[in-house]
Design a protein around this motif. Structure first.
Motif, PDB file in Angstrom:
ATOM      1  N   GLY A   1      36.964  59.680  44.685  1.00 41.66           N
ATOM      2  CA  GLY A   1      35.555  58.991  45.092  1.00 41.66           C
ATOM      3  C   GLY A   1      34.462  59.709  44.475  1.00 41.66           C
ATOM      4  O   GLY A   1      33.313  59.843  44.845  1.00 41.66           O
ATOM      5  N   THR A   2      34.625  60.168  43.087  1.00 41.12           N
ATOM      6  CA  THR A   2      33.766  60.826  42.352  1.00 41.12           C
ATOM      7  C   THR A   2      33.052  59.974  41.139  1.00 41.12           C
ATOM      8  O   THR A   2      32.091  60.292  40.376  1.00 41.12           O
ATOM      9  CB  THR A   2      34.238  62.087  41.730  1.00 41.12           C
ATOM     10  N   GLU A   3      33.966  58.927  40.773  1.00 38.49           N
ATOM     11  CA  GLU A   3      33.391  57.982  39.971  1.00 38.49           C
ATOM     12  C   GLU A   3      34.094  56.704  40.117  1.00 38.49           C
ATOM     13  O   GLU A   3      35.134  56.656  40.645  1.00 38.49           O
ATOM     14  CB  GLU A   3      33.749  58.493  38.428  1.00 38.49           C
ATOM     15  N   ALA A   4      33.446  55.574  39.525  1.00 39.23           N
ATOM     16  CA  ALA A   4      33.962  54.272  39.824  1.00 39.23           C
ATOM     17  C   ALA A   4      34.041  53.772  38.103  1.00 39.23           C
ATOM     18  O   ALA A   4      33.031  53.906  37.489  1.00 39.23           O
ATOM     19  CB  ALA A   4      33.085  53.365  40.728  1.00 39.23           C
ATOM     20  N   GLU A   5      35.239  52.733  38.020  1.00 40.86           N
ATOM     21  CA  GLU A   5      35.366  52.211  36.698  1.00 40.86           C
ATOM     22  C   GLU A   5      35.357  50.745  36.780  1.00 40.86           C
ATOM     23  O   GLU A   5      35.931  50.323  37.736  1.00 40.86           O
ATOM     24  CB  GLU A   5      36.627  52.903  36.022  1.00 40.86           C
ATOM     25  N   LEU A   6      34.600  50.401  35.711  1.00 36.78           N
ATOM     26  CA  LEU A   6      34.698  48.644  35.564  1.00 36.78           C
ATOM     27  C   LEU A   6      36.007  48.263  35.569  1.00 36.78           C
ATOM     28  O   LEU A   6      36.698  48.580  34.724  1.00 36.78           O
ATOM     29  CB  LEU A   6      33.653  48.410  34.215  1.00 36.78           C
ATOM     30  N   LYS A   7      36.122  46.890  36.335  1.00 38.15           N
ATOM     31  CA  LYS A   7      37.398  46.297  36.220  1.00 38.15           C
ATOM     32  C   LYS A   7      37.080  44.665  36.200  1.00 38.15           C
ATOM     33  O   LYS A   7      37.047  44.107  37.201  1.00 38.15           O
ATOM     34  CB  LYS A   7      38.102  46.745  37.714  1.00 38.15           C
ATOM     35  N   ILE A   8      36.934  44.304  34.911  1.00 36.34           N
ATOM     36  CA  ILE A   8      36.555  43.001  34.514  1.00 36.34           C
ATOM     37  C   ILE A   8      37.525  41.903  35.392  1.00 36.34           C
ATOM     38  O   ILE A   8      37.078  41.058  35.936  1.00 36.34           O
ATOM     39  CB  ILE A   8      36.255  42.614  33.202  1.00 36.34           C
ATOM     40  N   ALA A   9      38.733  42.351  35.134  1.00 35.12           N
ATOM     41  CA  ALA A   9      39.804  41.479  35.674  1.00 35.12           C
ATOM     42  C   ALA A   9      40.085  41.726  37.239  1.00 35.12           C
ATOM     43  O   ALA A   9      41.155  40.855  37.674  1.00 35.12           O
ATOM     44  CB  ALA A   9      41.031  41.754  34.959  1.00 35.12           C
ATOM     45  N   GLY A  10      39.264  42.561  37.890  1.00 32.50           N
ATOM     46  CA  GLY A  10      39.691  42.856  39.269  1.00 32.50           C
ATOM     47  C   GLY A  10      40.724  43.805  39.365  1.00 32.50           C
ATOM     48  O   GLY A  10      41.520  44.221  38.520  1.00 32.50           O
ATOM     49  N   LYS A  11      41.098  43.893  40.674  1.00 30.79           N
ATOM     50  CA  LYS A  11      42.406  44.726  41.046  1.00 30.79           C
ATOM     51  C   LYS A  11      42.790  44.391  42.483  1.00 30.79           C
ATOM     52  O   LYS A  11      41.948  44.219  43.347  1.00 30.79           O
ATOM     53  CB  LYS A  11      42.024  46.249  40.852  1.00 30.79           C
ATOM     54  N   THR A  12      43.974  44.564  42.596  1.00 31.02           N
ATOM     55  CA  THR A  12      44.717  44.535  43.816  1.00 31.02           C
ATOM     56  C   THR A  12      45.069  45.839  44.630  1.00 31.02           C
ATOM     57  O   THR A  12      45.700  46.667  43.820  1.00 31.02           O
ATOM     58  CB  THR A  12      45.936  43.503  44.138  1.00 31.02           C
ATOM     59  N   ILE A  13      44.615  46.289  45.696  1.00 32.78           N
ATOM     60  CA  ILE A  13      44.806  47.686  46.011  1.00 32.78           C
ATOM     61  C   ILE A  13      45.282  47.719  47.562  1.00 32.78           C
ATOM     62  O   ILE A  13      44.601  47.285  48.410  1.00 32.78           O
ATOM     63  CB  ILE A  13      43.439  48.356  46.252  1.00 32.78           C
ATOM     64  N   PRO A  14      46.504  48.008  47.669  1.00 30.87           N
ATOM     65  CA  PRO A  14      47.221  48.089  49.211  1.00 30.87           C
ATOM     66  C   PRO A  14      46.595  49.365  49.656  1.00 30.87           C
ATOM     67  O   PRO A  14      46.640  50.426  49.064  1.00 30.87           O
ATOM     68  CB  PRO A  14      48.738  48.312  48.744  1.00 30.87           C
ATOM     69  N   MET A  15      46.097  49.187  50.867  1.00 33.98           N
ATOM     70  CA  MET A  15      45.349  50.169  51.585  1.00 33.98           C
ATOM     71  C   MET A  15      45.902  50.519  53.077  1.00 33.98           C
ATOM     72  O   MET A  15      46.090  49.222  53.790  1.00 33.98           O
ATOM     73  CB  MET A  15      43.857  49.953  51.388  1.00 33.98           C
ATOM     74  N   ASP A  16      45.843  51.501  53.400  1.00 36.26           N
ATOM     75  CA  ASP A  16      46.030  51.830  54.897  1.00 36.26           C
ATOM     76  C   ASP A  16      44.510  52.209  55.319  1.00 36.26           C
ATOM     77  O   ASP A  16      43.783  53.049  54.917  1.00 36.26           O
ATOM     78  CB  ASP A  16      46.786  52.921  55.265  1.00 36.26           C
ATOM     79  N   THR A  17      44.051  51.314  56.317  1.00 35.08           N
ATOM     80  CA  THR A  17      42.852  51.542  56.883  1.00 35.08           C
ATOM     81  C   THR A  17      42.786  51.941  58.352  1.00 35.08           C
ATOM     82  O   THR A  17      43.778  51.488  59.019  1.00 35.08           O
ATOM     83  CB  THR A  17      41.971  50.259  56.615  1.00 35.08           C
ATOM     84  N   PRO A  18      41.512  52.116  58.843  1.00 35.59           N
ATOM     85  CA  PRO A  18      41.821  52.309  60.700  1.00 35.59           C
ATOM     86  C   PRO A  18      41.905  50.997  61.207  1.00 35.59           C
ATOM     87  O   PRO A  18      42.349  50.853  62.466  1.00 35.59           O
ATOM     88  CB  PRO A  18      40.106  52.560  60.769  1.00 35.59           C
ATOM     89  N   HIS A  19      42.161  49.957  60.595  1.00 35.80           N
ATOM     90  CA  HIS A  19      42.295  48.515  61.188  1.00 35.80           C
ATOM     91  C   HIS A  19      43.746  48.133  60.708  1.00 35.80           C
ATOM     92  O   HIS A  19      44.095  46.921  61.099  1.00 35.80           O
ATOM     93  CB  HIS A  19      41.379  47.624  60.827  1.00 35.80           C
ATOM     94  N   GLY A  20      44.557  49.083  60.204  1.00 41.87           N
ATOM     95  CA  GLY A  20      45.872  48.826  59.745  1.00 41.87           C
ATOM     96  C   GLY A  20      45.998  48.377  58.278  1.00 41.87           C
ATOM     97  O   GLY A  20      44.916  48.683  57.562  1.00 41.87           O
ATOM     98  N   PRO A  21      47.035  48.084  57.834  1.00 43.08           N
ATOM     99  CA  PRO A  21      47.268  47.803  56.340  1.00 43.08           C
ATOM    100  C   PRO A  21      46.628  46.521  55.694  1.00 43.08           C
ATOM    101  O   PRO A  21      46.598  45.726  56.420  1.00 43.08           O
ATOM    102  CB  PRO A  21      48.758  47.825  56.126  1.00 43.08           C
ATOM    103  N   VAL A  22      45.984  46.514  54.758  1.00 41.60           N
ATOM    104  CA  VAL A  22      45.472  45.501  54.072  1.00 41.60           C
ATOM    105  C   VAL A  22      45.614  45.479  52.443  1.00 41.60           C
ATOM    106  O   VAL A  22      45.756  46.445  52.031  1.00 41.60           O
ATOM    107  CB  VAL A  22      43.702  45.596  54.245  1.00 41.60           C
ATOM    108  N   THR A  23      45.572  44.401  51.846  1.00 42.36           N
ATOM    109  CA  THR A  23      45.951  43.953  50.546  1.00 42.36           C
ATOM    110  C   THR A  23      44.573  43.960  50.079  1.00 42.36           C
ATOM    111  O   THR A  23      44.176  42.767  50.031  1.00 42.36           O
ATOM    112  CB  THR A  23      46.833  42.987  50.232  1.00 42.36           C
ATOM    113  N   TYR A  24      43.798  44.797  49.877  1.00 36.82           N
ATOM    114  CA  TYR A  24      42.371  44.601  49.206  1.00 36.82           C
ATOM    115  C   TYR A  24      42.225  44.006  47.722  1.00 36.82           C
ATOM    116  O   TYR A  24      42.840  44.753  46.947  1.00 36.82           O
ATOM    117  CB  TYR A  24      41.733  46.120  49.317  1.00 36.82           C
TER     118      TYR A  24
END
Length: 323
Positions: free
Chosen positions: A130-153
């Motif tokens: 969480g110290t830097e963010a990088e440009l992703k022109i093509a987007g990205k799929t990020i599987p995540m565990d969240t307080p509301h359960g797993p999401v495919t962000y």
């Protein structure tokens, strides 16, 4: 001041970190920087401490995005005119900054930059620290565990952004910052004092917060549809040909979907006959698509991978209440 004292002060200042400033050249550049830090929007990236030139803001009824929290800021070199209809017209050189996060876990920061040739959208994905963010022109799929359960962000690519961020003239535009969506508490006065908008008229309309259970059911449902659907389902916008208009101003029952047959029936209809069947949520195409997570059926088409359970229940209750 003696030369010795001046030299000491100069050395001391060189040892101090320079105050961050917004990089106007990065906003105007045809090719955006690779790293979010290059814009100077934050004096501390890790904590998202915004530069004083940025004005934080909230929307009264926000778009659902896989239960993500959102932090928003406006950067504008001169105040935007306070017209009460449509999206505020921020001048060239402006930026709308939105960070998606789950508590302290930052996922992406989306930028809308107003350059000389129009608006452009760029997604920046945060590193694990969480110290830097990088440009992703093509987007990205990020599987995540969240307080509301797993999401495919799903971070959208630039073409996906264009699917919703267009106006009646088919030019790329912001969606959310309308006066009616910013009109909560003293926010309009605060934004005007900050210099990013002109003072708003006293009779500025307001869209209520659909999460406020003290409000009438219909008002909450209409506010939800306006926030989550009307960026496409409104006259002149991408879903105009459907004839289903879910914007806040719409009053005609048929265009709100009441007993309205779809223009093009397909598997997205779920074999149902009308967009909204009064008193029958399970016979309503609108409910079918809100509850689906199939990319070929669900609505909105992008921006979520799970069902907004609270929003779906709100719409179910509203449709069930219709005579």
């Amino acid at each position: 001041m003696s030369r010795f004292k001046a030299a000491v002060v100069a050395l001391f200042c060189l040892a101090c970190p320079a105050a961050a400033e917004v990089n106007d050249a990065a906003i105007a550049a045809k090719r955006p920087p690779k790293l979010l830090s290059a814009f100077g929007f934050f004096t501390d990236l890790a904590t998202q401490q915004a530069d004083p030139a940025l004005a934080g803001y909230e929307l009264s009824s926000p778009l659902f995005t896989d239960y993500a929290d959102k932090s928003r800021w406006i950067y504008s070199p001169t105040p935007a005119p306070s017209q009460t209809d449509g999206v505020l017209q921020f001048p060239v050189g402006s930026a709308l900054i939105k960070t998606f996060h789950y508590g302290g876990q930052k996922v992406e920061t989306r930028l809308l930059l107003h350059r000389a040739d129009g608006w452009a959208a760029y997604p920046y994905v945060w590193n694990d620290d969480g110290t830097e963010a990088e440009l992703k022109i093509a987007g990205k799929t990020i599987p995540m565990d969240t307080p509301h359960g797993p999401v495919t962000y799903r971070v959208p690519n630039m073409n996906q952004c264009k699917a919703c961020h267009v106006d009646a003239a088919k030019s790329f535009q912001p969606i959310g910052p309308k006066l009616r969506n910013l009109n909560l508490g003293d926010q309009l006065a605060r934004l005007a004092a900050h210099g990013v908008i002109e003072p708003a008229p006293a009779d500025t309309p307001a869209v209520p917060d659909y999460r406020d259970t003290g409000l009438p059911l219909e008002i909450r449902a209409r506010a939800y549809l306006d926030a989550n659907c009307a960026h496409c389902h409104a006259p002149g916008l991408p879903a105009d040909t459907s004839g289903l208009y879910l914007n806040w101003e719409e009053t005609r029952p048929v265009h709100l979907g009441i007993n309205k047959k779809p223009v093009a029936a397909g598997r997205g209809s779920g074999g149902l006959l009308v967009d909204i069947a009064p008193g029958q949520p399970d016979q309503s195409i609108l409910m079918y698509r809100i509850l689906s997570t199939d990319p070929g059926e669900m609505m909105p088409e992008i921006g979520r991978s799970v069902v907004d359970e609270e929003g779906a229940q709100l719409l179910r209750d509203w449709i069930a209440s219709l005579d």
